[in-house]
Design a protein around this motif. Structure first.
Motif, short mmCIF file in Angstrom:
data_model
loop_
_atom_site.label_atom_id
_atom_site.label_comp_id
_atom_site.label_asym_id
_atom_site.label_seq_id
_atom_site.Cartn_x
_atom_site.Cartn_y
_atom_site.Cartn_z
N LEU A 171 37.78 3.16 6.64
CA LEU A 171 39.21 3.42 6.51
C LEU A 171 39.67 4.74 7.11
O LEU A 171 40.88 4.98 7.20
CB LEU A 171 39.59 3.39 5.02
CG LEU A 171 39.39 2.07 4.29
CD1 LEU A 171 39.49 2.28 2.78
CD2 LEU A 171 40.41 1.05 4.75
N ARG A 172 38.74 5.59 7.52
CA ARG A 172 39.12 6.96 7.87
C ARG A 172 40.15 7.03 8.99
O ARG A 172 41.01 7.92 8.99
CB ARG A 172 37.89 7.80 8.22
CG ARG A 172 37.05 7.30 9.35
CD ARG A 172 35.80 8.16 9.55
NE ARG A 172 36.10 9.41 10.22
CZ ARG A 172 35.84 10.61 9.72
NH1 ARG A 172 35.30 10.73 8.52
NH2 ARG A 172 36.13 11.69 10.40
N GLU A 173 40.10 6.12 9.94
CA GLU A 173 41.07 6.17 11.04
C GLU A 173 42.48 5.91 10.54
O GLU A 173 43.46 6.36 11.16
CB GLU A 173 40.69 5.17 12.14
CG GLU A 173 39.40 5.53 12.87
CD GLU A 173 39.42 6.95 13.43
OE1 GLU A 173 40.43 7.32 14.06
OE2 GLU A 173 38.43 7.68 13.23
N ASN A 174 42.61 5.19 9.44
CA ASN A 174 43.94 4.98 8.85
C ASN A 174 44.58 6.28 8.40
O ASN A 174 45.80 6.42 8.37
CB ASN A 174 43.85 4.04 7.64
CG ASN A 174 43.64 2.60 8.04
OD1 ASN A 174 43.61 2.26 9.21
ND2 ASN A 174 43.49 1.74 7.05
N PHE A 175 43.74 7.24 8.02
CA PHE A 175 44.23 8.50 7.48
C PHE A 175 44.36 9.60 8.54
O PHE A 175 44.78 10.70 8.23
CB PHE A 175 43.29 8.99 6.36
CG PHE A 175 43.33 8.11 5.14
CD1 PHE A 175 44.27 8.33 4.14
CD2 PHE A 175 42.43 7.07 4.98
CE1 PHE A 175 44.30 7.53 3.01
CE2 PHE A 175 42.45 6.26 3.86
CZ PHE A 175 43.40 6.50 2.87
N ARG A 176 43.97 9.30 9.74
CA ARG A 176 44.04 10.30 10.80
C ARG A 176 45.48 10.42 11.29
O ARG A 176 46.10 9.45 11.70
CB ARG A 176 43.13 9.92 11.98
CG ARG A 176 42.93 11.06 12.97
CD ARG A 176 42.09 10.58 14.15
NE ARG A 176 40.76 10.20 13.75
CZ ARG A 176 39.76 11.05 13.57
NH1 ARG A 176 39.96 12.35 13.73
NH2 ARG A 176 38.56 10.62 13.22
N THR A 177 46.03 11.63 11.26
CA THR A 177 47.41 11.88 11.67
C THR A 177 47.43 12.78 12.89
O THR A 177 46.81 13.84 12.89
CB THR A 177 48.21 12.53 10.54
OG1 THR A 177 48.14 11.69 9.38
CG2 THR A 177 49.66 12.71 10.94
N MET A 178 48.14 12.34 13.93
CA MET A 178 48.27 13.14 15.15
C MET A 178 49.73 13.51 15.35
O MET A 178 50.61 13.06 14.60
CB MET A 178 47.73 12.35 16.34
CG MET A 178 46.21 12.20 16.29
SD MET A 178 45.60 10.88 17.36
CE MET A 178 45.84 9.45 16.32
N ALA A 179 50.00 14.30 16.36
CA ALA A 179 51.36 14.83 16.57
C ALA A 179 52.38 13.71 16.77
O ALA A 179 53.52 13.80 16.31
CB ALA A 179 51.37 15.78 17.76
#
Length: 446
Positions: A241-249
């Motif tokens: 699930l980690r990619e779901n929580f990745r936030t970019m600009a």
């Protein structure tokens, strides 16, 4: 014993009793729809019978049961460790014991490392107020009561500072997590949840801590007694699930799934897609569903059932090896298809070998939408109208929820309340929609 056996056969066992609710909250907490089903639900007896004398696990046999009827609450934690790739089914009991001891040692070493920076870690306490200024300077004003929480020297390391600054947010989320459950009335349990989240955040600075990770972690703390084992189960879940929580600009990690959901509905139900007119928003309402795996749309036990059925359906026997030795890679052997989950087998047969841990969740969201198809077509068009419908459909309990945004309000109250949804049926319908989607896509291209 005889009485319990009769309850099991009749499906009358009070499973709600495994996760007791505080008396003052019982009227506001829905009862589970999940039922233990003889011959379908994985029972403790069937689970232990799936091991050979030296410890090899017949995962094919286990997956069949879970996919049909979930896991009995009494064994959920230990089964989840295998479902999430924490242990190799082909190992013996002795090999698994060595592995467990090794990963426990690793966890407690990390815990000590964190304790050396912030003594509250592992102390049985946790913090809900800031412990250091944003520039790394010690806080100048503090009371006698909270001085042990504060950092006394300047913090110059960016990683350390980033971690320390988020500890109070983790604490605030911890006190809001499943607070209606008796489990969190015990003083030691909230600090355990805080410790696991704090240590995971320290070890993963590229992701850091994101609100709602607590909803992924909390069941592990509840289901698994040893804190280190709970941490590793959470860590394995976050691998998926980690990619779901990745936030970019310019984007959020879950955006790829939202785009896929849009394509699925557009393909299998173009009328609904056009009616909702959500092209520009890429189905933003589904963010929380996908990030916390439907925790807010189902009762606690039903959400657990849904998660484990999904994990069983897209189970890959190579998960353990890929997590432990990712540089070596793994190969999918078509001869061993029975050891894969139903959904995973379809991908292997179709020749799609890319990572797709979260794809099944997209089709479960689609199945939920299809379940409410008639009501949505009749009463909603576009986000604003759907919000109005949700207000009309909401129960007093839903209206009392403290929600942070219009999107999260829609997710919580659109009308597919946990009283109206069945986790087992949602997974079953998701597989049907997946087949329909693949069939229509093939027709478009051939």
């Amino acid at each position: 014993m005889t009485c319990c056996g009769c309850m099991w056969k009749s499906g009358g066992e009070d499973l709600q009793g495994f996760y007791p609710v505080r008396s003052e909250c019982q009227a506001d907490v829905p009862r589970t729809r999940f039922k233990s089903r003889a011959g379908k639900t994985l029972s403790r007896r069937r689970w232990h019978a799936a091991f050979t004398e030296d410890g090899h696990l017949d995962m094919e046999r286990v997956l069949r049961r879970i996919q049909r009827g979930g896991i009995h609450p009494s064994i959920k934690g230990e089964v989840w460790e295998f479902l999430l790739g924490g242990y190799d089914p082909d190992n013996t009991f002795d090999e698994r014991t060595k592995m467990r001891n090794h990963i426990r040692e690793k966890y407690y070493a990390w815990k000590e490392e964190c304790n050396n920076m912030v003594p509250l870690v592992g102390s049985g306490k946790f913090v809900t107020t800031v412990i250091v200024a944003e520039d790394g300077e010690p806080l100048k004003e503090y009371s006698v009561e909270n001085q042990e929480w504060l950092v006394k020297t300047v913090v110059t390391d960016k990683h350390v500072l980033q971690w320390m600054l988020v500890l109070s947010q983790i604490g605030l989320d911890v006190i809001r997590t499943n607070r209606y459950m008796c489990f969190y009335e015990r003083k030691s349990n909230q600090p355990r949840l805080w410790d696991v989240l704090a240590i995971y955040t320290w070890l993963n600075p590229d992701i850091g801590y994101v609100q709602e990770m607590n909803d992924i972690c909390s069941p592990m703390i509840i289901l698994i007694e040893d804190e280190a084992d709970a941490f590793w189960c959470f860590e394995r879940a976050m691998r998926r699930l980690r990619e779901n929580f990745r936030t970019m600009a310019t984007s959020i990690g879950v955006q790829t799934q939202l785009g896929m959901l849009s394509q699925v509905i557009k393909t299998v139900d173009p009328r609904l897609h056009q009616h909702l007119d959500l092209d520009g928003g890429e189905y933003m309402f589904a963010i929380r569903m996908l990030m916390v795996l439907f925790r807010r749309e189902f009762s606690f036990l039903d959400a657990l059932c849904l998660r484990e059925m999904m994990w069983a359906m897209d189970y890959n026997p190579n998960n353990f090896a890929s997590y432990e030795k990712p540089e070596n890679g793994t190969k999918q052997d078509p001869r061993l298809l029975k050891q894969y989950g139903k959904f995973e087998r379809k991908y292997i047969k179709s020749g799609q070998n890319e990572q797709h841990h979260n794809t099944l969740a997209v089709f479960v969201v689609a199945s939920v939408l299809e379940t409410k198809n008639k009501r949505l077509l009749k009463e909603a068009k576009g986000l604003d109208d759907v919000v109005q419908v949700s207000l009309y459909l909401s129960t007093p309990r839903n209206l009392m929820r403290k929600l942070n945004s219009l999107v999260s309000f829609w997710v919580a109250d659109i009308g597919w309340h946990c009283e109206n949804l069945d986790a087992r049926k949602a997974c079953k319908e998701a597989l049907k929609i997946h087949e329909k989607f693949l069939r229509k896509v093939r027709l478009l291209f051939y």
